[in-house]
Design a protein around this motif. Structure first.
Motif, PDB file in Angstrom:
ATOM      1  N   UNK A 465       0.668  -1.152  -0.245  1.00 50.67           N
ATOM      2  CA  UNK A 465       0.136   0.151   0.058  1.00 50.67           C
ATOM      3  C   UNK A 465       0.835   1.141   0.080  1.00 50.67           C
ATOM      4  N   UNK A 466       1.925   1.210   0.840  1.00 52.09           N
ATOM      5  CA  UNK A 466       2.847   2.358   0.921  1.00 52.09           C
ATOM      6  C   UNK A 466       3.678   2.761  -0.660  1.00 52.09           C
ATOM      7  N   UNK A 467       3.701   1.515  -1.104  1.00 42.68           N
ATOM      8  CA  UNK A 467       4.488   1.629  -2.582  1.00 42.68           C
ATOM      9  C   UNK A 467       3.420   2.462  -3.631  1.00 42.68           C
ATOM     10  N   UNK A 468       2.113   1.943  -3.229  1.00 47.45           N
ATOM     11  CA  UNK A 468       1.081   2.517  -4.307  1.00 47.45           C
ATOM     12  C   UNK A 468       0.659   3.631  -3.640  1.00 47.45           C
ATOM     13  N   UNK A 469       1.153   4.406  -2.745  1.00 49.80           N
ATOM     14  CA  UNK A 469       0.385   5.534  -1.996  1.00 49.80           C
ATOM     15  C   UNK A 469      -0.210   6.733  -2.809  1.00 49.80           C
ATOM     16  N   UNK A 470       0.530   6.758  -4.014  1.00 48.21           N
ATOM     17  CA  UNK A 470       0.057   7.971  -4.919  1.00 48.21           C
ATOM     18  C   UNK A 470      -1.259   7.783  -5.546  1.00 48.21           C
ATOM     19  N   UNK A 475     -10.398   7.047  -6.592  1.00 50.75           N
ATOM     20  CA  UNK A 475     -11.320   5.930  -6.010  1.00 50.75           C
ATOM     21  C   UNK A 475     -10.983   4.400  -6.858  1.00 50.75           C
ATOM     22  N   UNK A 476     -11.063   4.332  -8.098  1.00 48.65           N
ATOM     23  CA  UNK A 476     -10.859   3.238  -8.675  1.00 48.65           C
ATOM     24  C   UNK A 476      -9.429   2.422  -8.492  1.00 48.65           C
ATOM     25  N   UNK A 477      -8.428   3.279  -8.595  1.00 47.81           N
ATOM     26  CA  UNK A 477      -6.913   2.756  -8.325  1.00 47.81           C
ATOM     27  C   UNK A 477      -7.000   2.215  -6.873  1.00 47.81           C
ATOM     28  N   UNK A 478      -7.576   3.202  -6.198  1.00 51.09           N
ATOM     29  CA  UNK A 478      -7.447   2.916  -4.686  1.00 51.09           C
ATOM     30  C   UNK A 478      -7.945   1.416  -4.177  1.00 51.09           C
ATOM     31  N   UNK A 479      -9.221   1.383  -5.106  1.00 54.55           N
ATOM     32  CA  UNK A 479      -9.767  -0.017  -4.837  1.00 54.55           C
ATOM     33  C   UNK A 479      -9.023  -1.103  -5.190  1.00 54.55           C
ATOM     34  N   UNK A 480      -8.194  -1.150  -6.280  1.00 58.72           N
ATOM     35  CA  UNK A 480      -7.468  -1.904  -6.642  1.00 58.72           C
ATOM     36  C   UNK A 480      -6.215  -2.401  -5.842  1.00 58.72           C
ATOM     37  N   UNK A 481      -5.869  -1.453  -5.470  1.00 56.44           N
ATOM     38  CA  UNK A 481      -4.565  -1.661  -4.205  1.00 56.44           C
ATOM     39  C   UNK A 481      -5.203  -1.944  -2.894  1.00 56.44           C
ATOM     40  N   UNK A 482      -6.376  -1.852  -2.674  1.00 54.90           N
ATOM     41  CA  UNK A 482      -7.086  -2.248  -1.418  1.00 54.90           C
ATOM     42  C   UNK A 482      -7.332  -3.722  -1.719  1.00 54.90           C
ATOM     43  N   UNK A 483      -7.659  -4.035  -2.808  1.00 54.11           N
ATOM     44  CA  UNK A 483      -8.034  -5.826  -3.020  1.00 54.11           C
ATOM     45  C   UNK A 483      -6.782  -6.529  -3.141  1.00 54.11           C
TER      46      UNK A 483
END
Length: 761
Positions: A465-470, A475-483
């Motif tokens: 999550x830290x690596x993809x913090x940007x 919302x869409x990208x964050x949902x992918x990171x969360x998954x």
């Protein structure tokens, strides 16, 4: 381009006509005290000292040292045709103490190569000493606990709140003991003879003894020792003191309202009974008393001495007349009407006066409509939103203006910066540490934590999550990171993902053929983690720099990572037995602001608001001292952040879990004073009575917060907006009493003034 010639005002001319002896200058905000003190120093260098002598200028902070040196150099070169850097020395008190001790270390029992333990290391020694003491005194808190605390609350108190409070108490105790020049052995001996038990003083003295042993083990002294030993050197060797008097025949002291007992004693010895000493400050801007050993009474008393020439610098071109009127009314109301009679001594009754026509620094035009005291009952979140919305409307119309949001505490400032960031508004921090420093430390800390525990799927998921913090703000990208983070958290054997075998490949088992972008992302992250794991064998600074190249793109973030790498390299050298987990925790304390770490917040070099036009400066009111902006917002002016010593007020130093609302830090200092005042085997001159120090501290804090409000008001040049909030639901607040008084007076004044205009917020 050369600076314009300095044209002194009437009071400034009186200072520049100084012909020796003792002079005390009380200077209102924006009156040009730094400029005139620099001009006086240049004049003395040119006309009053010999070639082997120096004018000594003592100031409060490092940034002021550079400011003074630069101004004096300009005066010498442009107005007197002299070479700069000769004939004067600018020092903080710590710098002056170092000069004195370094010249004769053996005189005070130090080796020639003695070391100064920095604040970070001193804090660690203190924490270790307190932790050890608490381990051997597990029931030390019992006598001070409030009644009817739940078991859950008791666990939290013992695990977190009490250790933090004990560190605060011990730190204040040690600092005050050193200011009183009392050794721990002396205090422990006094405790044996004192007729009553003083448990807080006993804790403080025992931790103090262990703390000093920790310093001695490292072959060093802390900053408080340095000051104490400088005075001792002057006391022990009169000839040495006389030589220094000859070297520094004139002493100019800036920010004298923040002088401490030791500072006054050191300078008084260097000046001598018939020496030359100019003390400049503003007793109405003394805002450090409750968390340092500073005390404005030293300057106030100095101004009253018969051999001192008192001068007031009342003229200020900083603020428009309506803002000046508001600041002056705060002083007048406090002195005559404040509900606490003791708080009526908070100010020296002196008014700020606008400059006269023709002054080189004229006041901005009067605009009563630009002064707003907002009566609206905001929740804390609503107050932040209102200020951010106001800024969003105001900034596009004022691209060349400066603006600041001033808050009473760092935590409130962090809430403002988060809201500004979410709104896309550019900002600069002047808080305890910068957001960028905390974010960089947090990013590195989370990656290092995963590397220190390579089998933990939870820490691996956090690292992803830290690596993809940007991508958090999409919302869409964050949902992918969360998954994907959730998938990684469910990986029972991390090595099957990072270092798979043919028969054990976690990623292959996911069957992501229909989602090539997801598979590519997990492969990329795996490659990074492998490379980082292989770099773990490097020294900590090289490891951090390796991570930084993959994690950051902004030059400022990379530079901050370098500073963190250097800091942890020093920690590693001090603690050769520490491994990655311990170093990770050291980094975590930086991210949580538990230890002072300077990012690129311009504190070392001086901050210039005019360099940040179009950006919002977020600062504590303490950090804003000495600065000014076109528009200023003062937030959280409620009765918690600005109490008035009334029965319904709460105080940050009075912890919720301590009985009888005792301020244990002040009670410990009162017990220390009882030991210092007493005679061996007899009761103190003023015996300790529990609770008296707490009540006294409430009044002192009330007075200091009044002065802090005054400092906040006088930061504004043209526009001033003051708001308050209702606090937390479990601890609701009211508008501060001085806020109510100011608003009532201001509304009456505005109603009596025609053409006040339409206010905007």
């Amino acid at each position: 381009m050369s600076q314009p010639a300095f044209i002194p005002r009437l009071a400034q001319k009186e200072i520049l006509s100084y012909a020796g002896g003792k002079m005390g200058v009380s200077a209102v905000p924006g009156s040009g005290k730094t400029h005139v003190l620099s001009a006086l120093a240049a004049l003395l260098v040119d006309e009053a000292i010999d070639d082997d002598q120096e004018v000594l200028i003592v100031t409060l902070v490092n940034s002021a040292v550079g400011n003074f040196a630069s101004r004096i150099a300009t005066f010498l070169k442009q107005e007197r045709g002299l070479l700069p850097r000769f004939g004067y020395r600018v020092r903080t008190l710590h710098g002056l103490a170092h000069d004195i001790v370094r010249e004769r270390p053996g005189l005070v029992g130090l080796a020639d190569d003695f070391q100064i333990v920095d604040e970070r290391e001193a804090r660690q020694i203190l924490e270790d000493a307190v932790t050890a003491w608490l381990h051997t005194h597990p029931d030390a808190l019992s006598a001070f606990l409030a009644d009817e605390l739940s078991e859950r609350a008791l666990r939290r108190i013992r695990d977190r709140d009490w250790p933090e409070l004990a560190i605060e108490i011990a730190g204040a105790f040690i600092k005050r003991a050193k200011d009183l020049q009392l050794a721990p052995e002396f205090l422990l001996a006094r405790l044996q003879d004192y007729p009553h038990d003083l448990p807080l003083a006993r804790m403080g003295a025992e931790v103090y003894l262990d703390y000093q042993r920790g310093l001695a083990y490292r072959g060093g002294v802390d900053f408080d020792d340095l000051i104490r030993l400088a005075l001792r050197a002057l006391e022990l060797d009169p000839d040495f003191c006389a030589r220094l008097r000859e070297r520094w025949p004139y002493i100019l002291e800036d920010e004298a309202q923040d002088s401490s007992q030791l500072q006054e004693e050191i300078l008084r010895r260097l000046v001598g009974p018939d020496g030359n000493w100019v003390r400049v400050g503003d007793p109405n801007q003394a805002i450090y008393e409750t968390f340092t050993t500073a005390d404005p009474r030293f300057l106030r008393d100095f101004l009253k001495q018969p051999d001192v020439t008192p001068v007031t610098m009342p003229d200020s071109g900083r603020s428009q007349p309506s803002i000046i009127a508001l600041a002056n009314y705060l002083v007048d109301w406090t002195v005559s009407e404040h509900p606490s009679e003791i708080a009526r001594n908070a100010f020296r009754q002196q008014h700020i006066k606008p400059t006269l026509p023709g002054d080189p620094q004229p006041n901005p035009p009067d605009d009563p409509a630009a002064v707003r005291l907002i009566a609206r009952k905001f929740t804390p979140d609503a107050e932040v939103k209102a200020v951010v919305d106001s800024l969003a409307r105001w900034l596009p119309e004022h691209p060349e203006a400066t603006v600041a949001v001033l808050v009473p505490r760092n935590k409130r400032g962090f809430e403002v910066t988060r809201a500004l960031k979410a709104a896309g508004i550019a900002y600069v921090e002047l808080l305890r540490s910068t957001t960028s420093t905390r974010e960089v430390a947090g990013v590195l800390g989370n990656i290092l934590r995963a590397l220190a525990d390579p089998a933990s799927p939870k820490k691996l998921a956090i690292a992803f999550r830290v690596w993809r913090r940007a991508e958090r703000d999409d919302p869409e990208l964050n949902r992918r990171v969360t998954r994907l983070a959730k998938l990684l958290r469910g990986c029972q054997r991390v090595e099957d993902y990072l270092w798979p075998r043919l028969d054990r490949d976690w990623l292959a088992a996911l069957d992501l053929a229909d989602e090539p972008d997801v598979a590519d992302l997990l492969v990329e992250f795996r490659d990074l983690m492998r490379r980082w794991q292989e770099a773990v064998v490097l020294p900590i600074d090289q490891l951090i720099l390796t991570l930084a190249q993959d994690l950051f793109r902004e030059p400022t973030d990379l530079a901050l990572a370098h500073k963190l790498a250097v800091a942890l390299r020093a920690v590693s050298a001090d603690h050769p037995d520490w491994r990655l987990p311990e170093l990770v925790e050291e980094l975590a304390t930086i991210a949580r602001n538990q230890r002072r770490f300077l990012g690129f917040d311009e504190e070392d070099t001086g901050f210039d608001p005019d360099q940040h036009k179009g950006q919002v400066v977020v600062a504590t009111m303490h950090k804003a001292k000495g600065l000014e902006w076109d528009r200023v917002y003062l937030m959280s002016v409620n009765n918690y952040d600005f109490p008035s010593a009334l029965p319904h007020d709460d105080y940050i130093a009075e912890k919720w879990f301590i009985r009888d609302r005792l301020n244990l830090t002040e009670e410990a200092l009162a017990q220390l004073q009882a030991l210092a005042d007493g005679e061996e085997g007899r009761t103190a001159v003023r015996p300790y009575e529990e609770g008296e120090a707490t009540v006294r501290a409430r009044h002192d804090y009330t007075a200091e917060r009044l002065r802090l409000l005054y400092v906040g008001i006088t930061r504004a040049r043209k526009e001033l907006i003051i708001t308050w909030n209702t606090g937390r639901p479990q601890n609701p607040t009211q508008p501060a009493v001085p806020f109510i008084a100011l608003r009532t007076w201001w509304e009456e004044r505005k109603a009596a003034t025609e053409g006040a205009g339409t206010p905007q917020f």
